[in-house]
Write a protein that holds these residues in place. Structure first.
Motif, PDB file in Angstrom:
ATOM      1  N   TRP A   1       0.785  -1.314   0.029  1.00 55.17           N
ATOM      2  CA  TRP A   1      -0.214  -0.084  -0.024  1.00 55.17           C
ATOM      3  C   TRP A   1       0.866   1.217  -0.134  1.00 55.17           C
ATOM      4  N   LEU A   2       0.542   2.333  -0.937  1.00 54.78           N
ATOM      5  CA  LEU A   2       1.161   3.685  -0.900  1.00 54.78           C
ATOM      6  C   LEU A   2      -0.060   4.543  -0.946  1.00 54.78           C
ATOM      7  N   TRP A   3       0.456   5.904  -0.482  1.00 55.39           N
ATOM      8  CA  TRP A   3      -0.503   7.176  -0.736  1.00 55.39           C
ATOM      9  C   TRP A   3      -0.072   7.756  -2.192  1.00 55.39           C
TER      10      TRP A   3
ATOM     11  N   TRP B   1      -3.092   0.247  -3.929  1.00 55.90           N
ATOM     12  CA  TRP B   1      -2.402  -0.897  -4.020  1.00 55.90           C
ATOM     13  C   TRP B   1      -1.236  -0.769  -5.031  1.00 55.90           C
ATOM     14  N   CYS B   2      -0.244  -0.944  -4.770  1.00 56.10           N
ATOM     15  CA  CYS B   2       0.887  -0.689  -5.894  1.00 56.10           C
ATOM     16  C   CYS B   2       1.809  -1.949  -5.907  1.00 56.10           C
TER      17      CYS B   2
ATOM     18  N   ILE C   1       5.522   0.860 -12.090  1.00 59.53           N
ATOM     19  CA  ILE C   1       4.827   0.994 -10.890  1.00 59.53           C
ATOM     20  C   ILE C   1       3.108   0.831 -11.623  1.00 59.53           C
ATOM     21  N   LYS C   2       2.396  -0.274 -11.067  1.00 59.68           N
ATOM     22  CA  LYS C   2       1.066  -0.102 -11.320  1.00 59.68           C
ATOM     23  C   LYS C   2       0.175  -0.158 -10.281  1.00 59.68           C
ATOM     24  N   TYR C   3      -0.865   0.826 -10.172  1.00 61.20           N
ATOM     25  CA  TYR C   3      -1.536   0.838  -8.854  1.00 61.20           C
ATOM     26  C   TYR C   3      -3.046   0.632  -9.190  1.00 61.20           C
TER      27      TYR C   3
END
Length: 105
Positions: free
Chosen positions: A49-51, A65-66, A77-79
């Motif tokens: 998880w990233l913001w 979700w990355c 990076i796919k999110y």
């Protein structure tokens, strides 16, 4: 007086498979060709998880979700909204010549 040194090869001998003086009358088997397995791309390097800050006028922070994937030419990076990641919301290519700045609050 000529002395012949006959040796039997490992496989079953036939009349044409005997050798003398260290040379064989049969053609030796070619060396085995071993192919190195090529890496499969894209390859998942990390996930979590990233913001991410919205790009609209409100600039809200959203939890995404990355998945960091190794590509042939670098990383990406796919999110997405959830851990399943079936429908990615975005894709960010990370080239080897990219630079990123991070805020530490």
């Amino acid at each position: 007086e000529e002395i012949l040194n006959l040796t039997k090869p490992q496989e079953e001998a036939t009349s044409s498979s005997w050798s003398w003086f260290g040379s064989s009358t049969t053609k030796p088997a070619p060396p085995a060709v071993v192919k190195k397995a090529q890496p499969q791309y894209p390859r998942k390097a990390a996930e979590g998880w990233l913001w991410k800050q919205d790009s609209d006028w409100m600039k809200r922070w959203r939890k995404r979700w990355c998945i960091l994937e190794e590509q042939r030419d670098g990383y990406s990076i796919k999110y997405s909204r959830d851990e399943k990641g079936k429908n990615p919301l975005g894709f960010v290519p990370l080239r080897s010549n990219s630079a990123f700045a991070f805020n530490e609050d």
